[in-house]
Write a protein that holds these residues in place. Structure first.
Motif: not given
Length: 523
Positions: A364-372
């Motif tokens: 979930e964190a990777y998705k947020f920080f990568t794609f917003g």
């Protein structure tokens, strides 16, 4: 119209593995933060936190940071109420001196790095061993031992790191269109390297090699001879731990090559005063034939150089090998940054803060920080992510800022982003098949050697910087103001101005296994 990049959502969230490097997890995981919010909804955890930066410009200077949408979304995802600040590393000493210290402090490097101003040693932060074991199952599984050691002091963990599984990150870049026109193959040895540079000069390339002040990101030849004069580039010789520049034979050979490059105009005559800004400007303008930089800068070069020179092509090549088969650049410290929890934070709050950082390594964190944020910077259509890539400087800085907020994760390369990047497969292949086979191991210490603070002119000021005594003589010898044959005298001067004490302490620490960092490959 913004450029849209499409990636299969399922594939994007299955991060896989890469040789010596992974980003995110290889299997689904339940985050500590989501676990903490199941059942009865808990009030958000309030704490103040600083994130480190080396720049005084950028997105964070243009917005109200604590009312920014990225911080608000981060709070929503993590169940926190953050009071956030971005702190320049050069100003951290002022923060400590004024006692204006937030609940959580971020810094670049290790627990005893200069920027931390002795705060860990002075007891300003709490040891985290028990808190991590109880509240950070993902971090305890993912963070390598070397990274924990780098953020430890006297056997206790004080920092929560951004870490590296692959410490070899710098690469040799070449204008491959020029190489094709030259008719020469990619250089494999130092002699080949010089011949390509000579051909580039003959072809009219302004700066065949990208020289720069203090030889920073211009140390290709020092790497080939394995004499990088840096903080973590010590080695064991005859029972003593000494800087690699003690190797008189290889150091004089390396300096001779640099002097040849200078004398023949294969790098700028003014390289010793060429700033990082001008160096990068020259590269982007297409005026440089071969240079070194972090591998992840490939996108920058492949975007800017063809804009300046029609038909320009940029590729990564293996770094030239020296007579002993060595090549490449420094192996990085196992941590790039870390966060420390103020000793005055209440135990229950500290536990929730640790959970906040544990969440950072989740999918979930990777998705947020990568794609917003979905509906803002990306959409999902038929199960596929369509990401709005930055199209100008401001949008790029905003994306970079979002990445700055991503703590406690594997930082070699954002593998998830590489899956949406046209150059992604090329970059990952270069990590696996070029950088994995080069780079210089070394011995370092955390905490830092006490002798370094006593003798600053003889101490390396950073992981990729030479002691002032050493660099001053290197520049003079390249410019022909001192004979290269005098290198043994330079070593004696180094010893007399604190080097002897540095070597003695380094050897004692190594023999007693006190805070020793073994960087890179087997020494």
């Amino acid at each position: 119209m913004r450029k849209a990049v499409t990636v299969a959502l399922i594939g994007a969230l299955s991060l896989g593995t890469m040789a010596g490097c992974s980003t995110g997890t290889t299997q689904p995981q339940e985050t500590a933060m989501s676990t903490a919010t199941t059942g009865v909804k808990k009030p958000p955890t309030k704490f103040s936190i600083s994130y480190p930066t080396t720049a005084n410009t950028g997105y964070h200077t243009r917005v109200d940071i604590n009312n920014d949408k990225w911080v608000k979304k981060l709070e929503e995802l993590t169940g926190t109420d953050l009071t956030l600040r971005i702190t320049e590393v050069s100003k951290m000493s002022v923060m400590f001196a004024s006692n204006d210290v937030p609940d959580v402090v971020g810094s670049l490097g290790t627990a005893t790095d200069k920027a931390m101003s002795g705060s860990v040693e002075a007891g300003m932060f709490m040891p985290l061993d028990d808190l991590l074991k109880q509240n950070a199952p993902n971090l305890m599984k993912l963070v390598p031992k070397e990274a924990w050691e780098a953020v430890s002091y006297k056997g206790k963990i004080y920092g929560i790191p951004n870490w590296l599984n692959n410490p070899s990150r710098r690469a040799t870049f070449i204008r491959s269109d020029l190489l094709e026109k030259s008719g020469l193959p990619a250089p494999k040895t130092v002699d080949d390297f010089l011949n390509v540079l000579r051909k580039f000069k003959e072809m009219g390339v302004k700066y065949p090699y990208g020289g720069r002040e203090t030889l920073k990101y211009a140390d290709t030849i020092l790497g080939a001879y394995d004499v990088l004069p840096y903080k973590e580039q010590f080695e064991l010789v005859d029972g003593q731990v000494v800087p690699k520049f003690f190797d008189v034979d290889n150091m004089t050979k390396a300096l001779t090559v640099y002097k040849t490059m200078f004398d023949e105009g294969l790098m700028a005559k003014e390289f010793a005063t060429t700033s990082s800004t001008d160096w990068l400007k020259n590269i982007r303008a297409g005026d440089v034939g071969i240079w070194s930089s972090n591998l992840v800068s490939l996108n920058d070069f492949r975007t800017n150089i063809p804009n300046a020179v029609k038909g320009a092509k940029v590729d990564v090549i293996s770094s030239p090998k020296g007579p002993e088969g060595k090549s490449g650049y420094l192996m990085y410290l196992p941590v790039t940054s870390a966060h420390y929890i103020n000793k005055n934070v209440k135990p229950e709050t500290a536990a929730e803060i640790v959970k906040y950082f544990d969440w950072m390594s989740s999918d979930e964190a990777y998705k947020f920080f990568t794609f917003g944020i979905e509906g803002d910077t990306y959409t999902v259509v038929d199960g596929k992510i369509k990401y709005k890539e930055p199209t100008n400087k401001e949008e790029q800085e905003e994306q970079d800022h979002r990445g700055t907020l991503h703590s406690a994760h594997e930082s070699t390369v954002n593998r998830l982003k590489m899956e949406t990047d046209p150059n992604g497969p090329y970059i990952l292949n270069a990590f696996d098949n070029v950088l994995a086979h080069e780079g210089l191991s070394g011995i370092g210490f955390a905490p830092d050697l006490e002798a370094n603070s006593k003798f600053p002119d003889a101490a390396s000021p950073g992981s990729d910087a030479a002691p002032k005594i050493i660099m001053d003589h290197m520049i003079k010898m390249i410019y022909g103001k001192e004979p290269i044959s005098d290198w043994p005298k330079v070593i004696e001067e180094y010893k007399s101005k604190g080097g002897y004490e540095i070597i003695k302490e380094a050897t004692d620490r190594y023999q007693n296994k006190k805070g020793v960092l073994l960087l890179g490959k087997k020494l």
